[in-house]
Scaffold this active site. Structure first.
Site, PDB file in Angstrom:
ATOM      1  N   HIS A  17       0.832  -1.196   0.000  1.00 37.85           N
ATOM      2  CA  HIS A  17       0.000   0.000   0.000  1.00 37.85           C
ATOM      3  C   HIS A  17       0.873   1.255   0.000  1.00 37.85           C
ATOM      4  O   HIS A  17       0.994   1.964   0.997  1.00 37.85           O
ATOM      5  CB  HIS A  17      -0.937  -0.003   1.208  1.00 37.85           C
ATOM      6  CG  HIS A  17      -2.106  -0.913   1.037  1.00 37.85           C
ATOM      7  ND1 HIS A  17      -2.775  -1.496   2.083  1.00 37.85           N
ATOM      8  CD2 HIS A  17      -2.741  -1.353  -0.078  1.00 37.85           C
ATOM      9  CE1 HIS A  17      -3.761  -2.246   1.633  1.00 37.85           C
ATOM     10  NE2 HIS A  17      -3.747  -2.174   0.314  1.00 37.85           N
ATOM     11  N   CYS A  65       4.616 -11.761   2.541  1.00 32.94           N
ATOM     12  CA  CYS A  65       5.399 -11.535   3.748  1.00 32.94           C
ATOM     13  C   CYS A  65       5.333 -12.777   4.639  1.00 32.94           C
ATOM     14  O   CYS A  65       4.243 -13.304   4.895  1.00 32.94           O
ATOM     15  CB  CYS A  65       4.859 -10.327   4.512  1.00 32.94           C
ATOM     16  SG  CYS A  65       5.676 -10.057   6.110  1.00 32.94           S
ATOM     17  N   GLU A 116      -5.031  -8.727   2.874  1.00 33.73           N
ATOM     18  CA  GLU A 116      -4.416  -9.749   3.721  1.00 33.73           C
ATOM     19  C   GLU A 116      -5.472 -10.614   4.388  1.00 33.73           C
ATOM     20  O   GLU A 116      -5.349 -11.848   4.440  1.00 33.73           O
ATOM     21  CB  GLU A 116      -3.527  -9.101   4.786  1.00 33.73           C
ATOM     22  CG  GLU A 116      -2.880 -10.124   5.702  1.00 33.73           C
ATOM     23  CD  GLU A 116      -2.182  -9.500   6.894  1.00 33.73           C
ATOM     24  OE1 GLU A 116      -2.214 -10.115   7.979  1.00 33.73           O
ATOM     25  OE2 GLU A 116      -1.601  -8.397   6.756  1.00 33.73           O
ATOM     26  N   CYS A 174       2.995  -8.393  13.449  1.00 29.76           N
ATOM     27  CA  CYS A 174       4.396  -8.469  13.059  1.00 29.76           C
ATOM     28  C   CYS A 174       5.231  -7.507  13.897  1.00 29.76           C
ATOM     29  O   CYS A 174       4.741  -6.478  14.377  1.00 29.76           O
ATOM     30  CB  CYS A 174       4.571  -8.195  11.563  1.00 29.76           C
ATOM     31  SG  CYS A 174       4.609  -6.477  11.087  1.00 29.76           S
ATOM     32  N   SER A 231      -3.264   2.051   3.594  1.00 32.85           N
ATOM     33  CA  SER A 231      -2.334   1.263   4.409  1.00 32.85           C
ATOM     34  C   SER A 231      -2.876   1.129   5.825  1.00 32.85           C
ATOM     35  O   SER A 231      -2.996   2.117   6.559  1.00 32.85           O
ATOM     36  CB  SER A 231      -0.956   1.935   4.437  1.00 32.85           C
ATOM     37  OG  SER A 231      -0.143   1.372   5.440  1.00 32.85           O
ATOM     38  N   ASN A 240      -1.461  -0.379   8.482  1.00 31.13           N
ATOM     39  CA  ASN A 240      -0.498  -0.103   9.544  1.00 31.13           C
ATOM     40  C   ASN A 240      -0.263   1.394   9.708  1.00 31.13           C
ATOM     41  O   ASN A 240      -0.066   1.884  10.824  1.00 31.13           O
ATOM     42  CB  ASN A 240       0.813  -0.866   9.300  1.00 31.13           C
ATOM     43  CG  ASN A 240       1.719  -0.216   8.265  1.00 31.13           C
ATOM     44  OD1 ASN A 240       2.504   0.673   8.567  1.00 31.13           O
ATOM     45  ND2 ASN A 240       1.615  -0.667   7.020  1.00 31.13           N
ATOM     46  N   SER A 283       5.263   0.405   4.744  1.00 34.90           N
ATOM     47  CA  SER A 283       5.357   0.296   3.286  1.00 34.90           C
ATOM     48  C   SER A 283       5.741   1.624   2.641  1.00 34.90           C
ATOM     49  O   SER A 283       5.533   1.827   1.451  1.00 34.90           O
ATOM     50  CB  SER A 283       4.024  -0.201   2.709  1.00 34.90           C
ATOM     51  OG  SER A 283       2.948   0.599   3.153  1.00 34.90           O
TER      52      SER A 283
END
Length: 457
Positions: free
Chosen positions: A144, A206, A236, A337, A370, A372, A433
């Site tokens: 993203h 990933c 995802e 993560c 995105s 995150n 990203s």
């Protein structure tokens, strides 16, 4: 850049999550009926699990996960040219603070590209170089980030069209073509489709996403329904749910509380299913499928919320079934993560020191879609610190306006710096990203804005 492309690719290839085949212990189909003439003692043949299928896909000689060494040096050079930032390097060398043109910048200690993203970009770039003359497709945006995806378009990578009903035009991929699977992963159905077609598949998923897939596979083996803390429409999560049998997605604590309340008290089943109609597996029955659950999460969610949701379901199952054997009714794994957590922690540190540093605002840089990056914005906003989420430098206008994404997803334009007459003191971070070059471009726009104002005076 925090890792070289070679290190990132090799690190992903060496992770143990998919390095071995688990012996079959769970099946998503019924046993095949045997003829009465066959030996009654024979064991019925079983249908393989989705994880076993995935491992089989990966053994196909046309499936690539480790990149292409002969083009790696050239790709490394290209990535350095496109994404490196001298300004960001200066910030890191000066203890993450710099003063320039009347602007003082505090950079979060952890920010920007994670190794999983660097690995994904390196694999995609290497695929284009390794297969010259072949048509190269990708099933979604690679990551993203607008600049990275635009770079792929310039390299003639074809983004597979998504139809109005959410399905994809996979038939645009022809025999002999190359297909890149993005960092978010691809669905079971997509992987199965390409496995049966004569195409080269380059998997940039990933490894942290693969870890989530292994977690939901464990849920299925133990007869648990997967509760996934994530956004059901995110690429995802779409991939993750495709590897589940029974699942329900909750995007936040509010929805988790709705599920917990139904577990304890029941309720209007029709209304419950209507609310979650796009977030549950086919044939989902909350009356029978919520007695044994396992928690997993989209890797980019806000970790504190995931932990709180986990505690909620632990208490819910304890209250309903008692302390006799709570693990038979609830299981959870930490699948946020490390990079996501580190970036969230670094923003928390900026926010906690915002008053002492006298920050005017915190700038969060990353793609508008995105996940995150959006969660990085939530941290200062929820703490009452002025903050803006932009996806590129062009969001900062020469007229001192800023176009940014709010916490509720709305894109708005409003006045930016409140007082250009004084020194500007700001914090900055970027999503996992987001390349360092995007941070440099955005900060340069602010330096220019301040300089133009000061010179006009």
């Amino acid at each position: 850049m925090k890792f070289t492309a070679a290190v990132a690719v090799l690190a992903g290839a060496m992770l143990p999550c998919d390095a071995f085949v688990v012996k079959p212990s769970h099946y998503h189909g019924a046993s095949l009926k045997m003829s009465t003439t066959e030996d009654a003692a024979a064991v019925s043949e079983k249908i393989p699990s989705k994880k076993e299928d995935r491992l089989r896909f990966m053994k196909n000689k046309q499936f690539y996960r480790k990149g292409f060494k002969e083009v790696r040096d050239d790709v490394e050079k290209t990535m350095q040219e496109q994404f490196k930032s001298e300004l960001v390097d200066d910030l890191k060398e000066s203890n993450y603070v710099i003063e320039r043109n009347g602007v003082k910048v505090y950079l979060a200690k952890d920010f920007g590209f994670c190794w999983g993203v660097e690995r994904s970009i390196a694999l995609a770039y290497e695929a284009v170089e390794h297969f010259p003359g072949k048509r190269v497709h990708i099933t979604n945006e690679l990551i993203h980030n607008p600049e990275v995806n635009e770079n792929l378009e310039k390299m003639n990578v074809q983004f597979i069209e998504k139809k109005d009903d959410g399905s994809k035009s996979l038939d645009s991929v022809q025999e002999g073509d190359v297909v890149i699977l993005p960092a978010f992963g691809a669905s079971y159905e997509e992987m199965d489709y390409f496995d049966k077609k004569n195409v080269e598949v380059v998997d940039t998923t990933c490894p942290w996403v693969s870890k989530v897939w292994n977690t939901v596979d464990t849920h299925q083996k133990k007869g648990l329904t997967s509760i996934i803390h994530g956004k059901y429409g995110h690429e995802e999560t779409v991939a993750t749910t495709s590897f589940c049998n029974d699942y329900i997605c909750v995007k936040d604590m509010k929805e988790a509380e709705m599920v917990a309340d139904y577990i304890l008290n029941g309720g209007d089943k029709e209304a419950f299913l209507k609310y979650f109609e796009k977030a549950v597996s086919e044939g989902f029955d909350p009356d029978t499928m919520l007695n044994k659950v396992g928690l997993a999460n989209q890797t980019t969610m806000y970790k504190k919320e995931t932990r709180a949701i986990g505690q909620l379901f632990q208490k819910t199952m304890l209250k309903k079934f008692g302390p006799v054997d709570p693990q038979s009714h609830y299981m959870e794994f930490d699948t946020i993560c490390d990079a996501t957590q580190e970036r969230q922690d670094a923003v928390h540190e900026l926010v906690e020191n915002a008053k002492d540093l006298d920050l005017d605002f915190i700038l969060v840089i990353g793609g508008f879609d995105s996940s995150n990056t959006a969660h990085l914005l939530e941290i200062p906003v929820n703490a009452g610190v002025r903050a803006f989420h932009i996806n590129r430098a062009e969001c900062i206008g020469a007229d001192n306006t800023i176009t940014h994404r709010t916490m509720n997803g709305e894109i708005v334009t409003e006045p930016f710096i409140e007082n250009l007459d004084k020194e500007i003191i700001m914090g900055v971070t970027s999503g996992a990203s987001t390349p360092d070059a995007a941070v440099q471009d955005s900060l340069s726009s602010i330096f220019m804005l301040k300089s133009l104002h000061d010179n006009a005076d």
